[in-house]
Scaffold this motif. Structure first.
Motif, PDB file in Angstrom:
ATOM      1  N   GLU A 142      44.522  50.031  49.724  1.00 22.80           N
ATOM      2  CA  GLU A 142      43.258  50.803  49.700  1.00 22.80           C
ATOM      3  C   GLU A 142      41.930  49.934  49.344  1.00 22.80           C
ATOM      4  O   GLU A 142      40.805  50.227  49.699  1.00 22.80           O
ATOM      5  CB  GLU A 142      43.391  51.741  48.252  1.00 22.80           C
ATOM      6  N   VAL A 143      42.281  48.814  49.137  1.00 22.55           N
ATOM      7  CA  VAL A 143      41.166  47.671  49.186  1.00 22.55           C
ATOM      8  C   VAL A 143      41.002  46.847  50.487  1.00 22.55           C
ATOM      9  O   VAL A 143      42.006  46.335  50.680  1.00 22.55           O
ATOM     10  CB  VAL A 143      41.184  46.630  47.976  1.00 22.55           C
ATOM     11  N   PRO A 144      40.122  47.213  51.538  1.00 20.53           N
ATOM     12  CA  PRO A 144      40.059  46.303  52.607  1.00 20.53           C
ATOM     13  C   PRO A 144      40.215  44.763  52.292  1.00 20.53           C
ATOM     14  O   PRO A 144      39.690  44.182  51.392  1.00 20.53           O
ATOM     15  CB  PRO A 144      38.756  46.529  53.170  1.00 20.53           C
ATOM     16  N   GLY A 145      41.359  44.233  53.223  1.00 21.17           N
ATOM     17  CA  GLY A 145      41.476  42.846  53.180  1.00 21.17           C
ATOM     18  C   GLY A 145      42.568  42.554  53.827  1.00 21.17           C
ATOM     19  O   GLY A 145      43.231  43.319  54.427  1.00 21.17           O
ATOM     20  N   TRP A 146      43.446  41.274  53.545  1.00 23.59           N
ATOM     21  CA  TRP A 146      44.498  40.791  54.393  1.00 23.59           C
ATOM     22  C   TRP A 146      45.577  40.418  53.402  1.00 23.59           C
ATOM     23  O   TRP A 146      46.619  40.091  54.023  1.00 23.59           O
ATOM     24  CB  TRP A 146      44.046  39.645  55.197  1.00 23.59           C
ATOM     25  N   MET A 147      45.213  40.372  52.236  1.00 25.03           N
ATOM     26  CA  MET A 147      46.506  39.672  51.346  1.00 25.03           C
ATOM     27  C   MET A 147      47.717  40.938  51.054  1.00 25.03           C
ATOM     28  O   MET A 147      46.921  41.829  50.447  1.00 25.03           O
ATOM     29  CB  MET A 147      45.931  39.184  49.931  1.00 25.03           C
ATOM     30  N   GLY A 148      48.789  40.683  51.306  1.00 31.17           N
ATOM     31  CA  GLY A 148      49.603  41.798  51.303  1.00 31.17           C
ATOM     32  C   GLY A 148      50.568  41.367  50.146  1.00 31.17           C
ATOM     33  O   GLY A 148      50.194  40.405  49.001  1.00 31.17           O
ATOM     34  N   VAL A 149      51.569  42.286  49.815  1.00 37.41           N
ATOM     35  CA  VAL A 149      52.534  42.194  48.751  1.00 37.41           C
ATOM     36  C   VAL A 149      53.094  40.926  48.469  1.00 37.41           C
ATOM     37  O   VAL A 149      53.266  40.198  47.550  1.00 37.41           O
ATOM     38  CB  VAL A 149      53.221  43.445  48.562  1.00 37.41           C
ATOM     39  N   GLY A 150      53.800  40.222  49.677  1.00 36.20           N
ATOM     40  CA  GLY A 150      54.410  39.136  49.426  1.00 36.20           C
ATOM     41  C   GLY A 150      53.589  37.810  49.034  1.00 36.20           C
ATOM     42  O   GLY A 150      53.878  37.236  48.210  1.00 36.20           O
ATOM     43  N   ALA A 151      52.423  37.918  49.520  1.00 34.14           N
ATOM     44  CA  ALA A 151      51.292  36.701  49.193  1.00 34.14           C
ATOM     45  C   ALA A 151      50.841  37.073  47.830  1.00 34.14           C
ATOM     46  O   ALA A 151      50.673  36.065  47.101  1.00 34.14           O
ATOM     47  CB  ALA A 151      49.817  36.802  49.953  1.00 34.14           C
ATOM     48  N   SER A 152      50.832  38.404  47.375  1.00 31.02           N
ATOM     49  CA  SER A 152      50.376  38.732  45.955  1.00 31.02           C
ATOM     50  C   SER A 152      51.449  38.140  45.165  1.00 31.02           C
ATOM     51  O   SER A 152      51.416  37.606  44.019  1.00 31.02           O
ATOM     52  CB  SER A 152      50.080  40.030  45.795  1.00 31.02           C
ATOM     53  N   ASN A 153      52.892  38.281  45.372  1.00 33.67           N
ATOM     54  CA  ASN A 153      53.679  37.736  44.552  1.00 33.67           C
ATOM     55  C   ASN A 153      53.750  36.366  44.577  1.00 33.67           C
ATOM     56  O   ASN A 153      54.284  35.798  43.358  1.00 33.67           O
ATOM     57  CB  ASN A 153      55.082  38.341  45.033  1.00 33.67           C
ATOM     58  N   LEU A 154      53.536  35.592  45.521  1.00 36.42           N
ATOM     59  CA  LEU A 154      53.474  34.276  45.651  1.00 36.42           C
ATOM     60  C   LEU A 154      52.377  33.764  44.556  1.00 36.42           C
ATOM     61  O   LEU A 154      52.585  32.752  43.714  1.00 36.42           O
ATOM     62  CB  LEU A 154      53.266  33.746  46.871  1.00 36.42           C
ATOM     63  N   MET A 155      50.994  34.446  44.464  1.00 37.13           N
ATOM     64  CA  MET A 155      50.027  33.969  43.664  1.00 37.13           C
ATOM     65  C   MET A 155      50.606  34.300  42.066  1.00 37.13           C
ATOM     66  O   MET A 155      50.195  33.496  41.125  1.00 37.13           O
ATOM     67  CB  MET A 155      48.920  34.991  43.860  1.00 37.13           C
ATOM     68  N   LEU A 156      51.317  35.598  42.119  1.00 38.86           N
ATOM     69  CA  LEU A 156      51.685  35.922  40.654  1.00 38.86           C
ATOM     70  C   LEU A 156      52.861  34.822  40.166  1.00 38.86           C
ATOM     71  O   LEU A 156      52.707  34.504  38.955  1.00 38.86           O
ATOM     72  CB  LEU A 156      52.123  37.231  40.472  1.00 38.86           C
ATOM     73  N   ALA A 157      53.726  34.552  40.876  1.00 39.35           N
ATOM     74  CA  ALA A 157      54.564  33.387  40.589  1.00 39.35           C
ATOM     75  C   ALA A 157      53.975  32.098  40.059  1.00 39.35           C
ATOM     76  O   ALA A 157      54.400  31.268  39.225  1.00 39.35           O
ATOM     77  CB  ALA A 157      55.704  33.187  41.904  1.00 39.35           C
ATOM     78  N   MET A 158      52.942  31.697  40.812  1.00 42.70           N
ATOM     79  CA  MET A 158      52.222  30.496  40.631  1.00 42.70           C
ATOM     80  C   MET A 158      51.531  30.582  39.378  1.00 42.70           C
ATOM     81  O   MET A 158      51.590  29.839  38.369  1.00 42.70           O
ATOM     82  CB  MET A 158      51.100  30.295  41.675  1.00 42.70           C
ATOM     83  N   ASP A 159      51.003  31.890  38.924  1.00 47.49           N
ATOM     84  CA  ASP A 159      50.417  32.108  37.944  1.00 47.49           C
ATOM     85  C   ASP A 159      51.372  31.882  36.603  1.00 47.49           C
ATOM     86  O   ASP A 159      50.904  31.440  35.640  1.00 47.49           O
ATOM     87  CB  ASP A 159      49.652  33.320  37.795  1.00 47.49           C
ATOM     88  N   GLU A 160      52.641  32.521  36.886  1.00 43.27           N
ATOM     89  CA  GLU A 160      53.623  32.733  35.752  1.00 43.27           C
ATOM     90  C   GLU A 160      53.676  31.192  35.186  1.00 43.27           C
ATOM     91  O   GLU A 160      53.877  31.104  34.158  1.00 43.27           O
ATOM     92  CB  GLU A 160      54.683  33.377  36.324  1.00 43.27           C
ATOM     93  N   TYR A 161      54.012  30.411  36.469  1.00 46.97           N
ATOM     94  CA  TYR A 161      54.555  29.025  35.924  1.00 46.97           C
ATOM     95  C   TYR A 161      53.291  28.339  35.313  1.00 46.97           C
ATOM     96  O   TYR A 161      53.627  27.452  34.311  1.00 46.97           O
ATOM     97  CB  TYR A 161      54.814  28.193  37.171  1.00 46.97           C
ATOM     98  N   GLN A 162      52.171  28.441  35.858  1.00 48.41           N
ATOM     99  CA  GLN A 162      50.923  27.856  35.262  1.00 48.41           C
ATOM    100  C   GLN A 162      50.771  28.416  33.920  1.00 48.41           C
ATOM    101  O   GLN A 162      50.477  27.289  32.917  1.00 48.41           O
ATOM    102  CB  GLN A 162      49.701  28.038  36.028  1.00 48.41           C
ATOM    103  N   THR A 163      51.001  29.448  33.548  1.00 43.59           N
ATOM    104  CA  THR A 163      50.842  30.114  32.123  1.00 43.59           C
ATOM    105  C   THR A 163      51.976  29.264  31.070  1.00 43.59           C
ATOM    106  O   THR A 163      51.632  29.003  30.260  1.00 43.59           O
ATOM    107  CB  THR A 163      50.991  31.428  32.172  1.00 43.59           C
ATOM    108  N   SER A 164      53.098  29.203  31.856  1.00 47.87           N
ATOM    109  CA  SER A 164      54.243  28.472  30.913  1.00 47.87           C
ATOM    110  C   SER A 164      53.840  26.951  30.725  1.00 47.87           C
ATOM    111  O   SER A 164      54.363  26.437  29.674  1.00 47.87           O
ATOM    112  CB  SER A 164      55.411  28.692  31.592  1.00 47.87           C
ATOM    113  N   ILE A 165      53.101  26.401  31.477  1.00 42.77           N
ATOM    114  CA  ILE A 165      52.675  24.898  31.265  1.00 42.77           C
ATOM    115  C   ILE A 165      51.403  24.821  30.663  1.00 42.77           C
ATOM    116  O   ILE A 165      50.737  23.835  30.607  1.00 42.77           O
ATOM    117  CB  ILE A 165      52.923  24.148  32.417  1.00 42.77           C
TER     118      ILE A 165
END
Length: 261
Positions: A16-39
């Protein structure tokens, strides 16, 4: 609202928000954030290239629940400066989208300018997560990467969009020039139309986590991507996330559908 519920709700409505990042890329960003939060990496976020805010809203949701900040830069309505016609930013549309999903934009900093003008605004500031999807010429890409290194927190990452997108060869050229002059940075992930870099001192930590670690979003990413390949790039092993099983979302900008990962 619980942060995970809020994020999952946004992902369901991502298109619903115009752009190009899909769910797969979003989960990659979220996984990165998840690890950075842990360290406990500094979790202030920066994005160059906003368009209408699809990826920025995701980072804004993360910043909101960590009580950190999101800073964004885009030329927005100054489209004469958009040399490669990569996206078309709209400041009003971004503000409306951001307010709708975030509800509270007090941790948002907007810089309406060319990224080459950013230094005077962010001098002395550091960020743990730097997402680059701005100008797509070789010079713009190189300059944005250089800027990110000057403001990257210890253990931070740089995420570059479109590095292998055939429509924008300048991005690959700029990335290669950057690597030639910055021997202390290395890629560790390629996938979802992204290349993710870190300082070599942190390569083993990031590589090992994404190769063998466990996490809610990391497991989701693996389930979506299927087989994760390993290849040598710039002398080191990188993890390559395939896109065949992605939930690809159509952008409202149909001319740029190739970017949608």
């Amino acid at each position: 609202m619980n942060s995970k519920i809020e994020i999952q709700n946004y992902l369901k409505h991502l298109e619903e928000v115009p752009g190009w990042m899909g769910v797969g890329a979003s989960n990659l960003m979220l996984a990165m954030d998840e690890y950075q939060t842990s360290i406990q990496t500094n979790k202030d976020y920066f994005e160059i290239g906003v368009h209408h805010g699809r990826s920025a809203i995701l980072f804004g949701l993360l910043a909101k629940h960590k009580n950190t900040s999101l800073s964004v830069c885009d030329i927005f309505d100054n489209q004469e400066a958009n040399l490669c016609k990569a996206g078309k930013g709209d400041l009003q549309a971004f503000k409306e989208n951001y307010e709708y999903w975030i509800r509270n934009g007090k941790n948002l900093n907007i810089y309406e300018c060319k990224s080459e003008e950013l230094e005077k605004y962010i001098s002395g500031k550091n960020f743990g997560f730097f997402h680059i999807d701005g100008g797509h010429t070789a010079k713009e890409t190189f300059n944005d990467l250089e800027l990110a290194t000057k403001h990257l927190s210890k253990g931070g990452v740089i995420v570059l969009d479109d590095a292998f997108n055939y429509r924008f060869p300048g991005v690959a050229e700029g990335l290669n020039s950057f690597f030639t002059l910055n021997q202390d940075y290395t890629p560790f992930i390629i996938g979802k139309n992204k290349v993710i870099l870190c300082k070599k001192d942190f390569y083993d930590e990031y590589h090992n986590y994404f190769d063998q670690g466990k996490g809610i979003y990391l497991d989701t990413l693996r389930n979506q991507s299927g087989l994760v390949e390993k290849q040598k790039y710039r002398g080191r092993e990188v993890l390559i996330y395939r896109k065949e099983k992605d939930f690809v979302l159509k952008s409202r900008n149909k001319d740029n559908i190739e970017k949608n990962q």
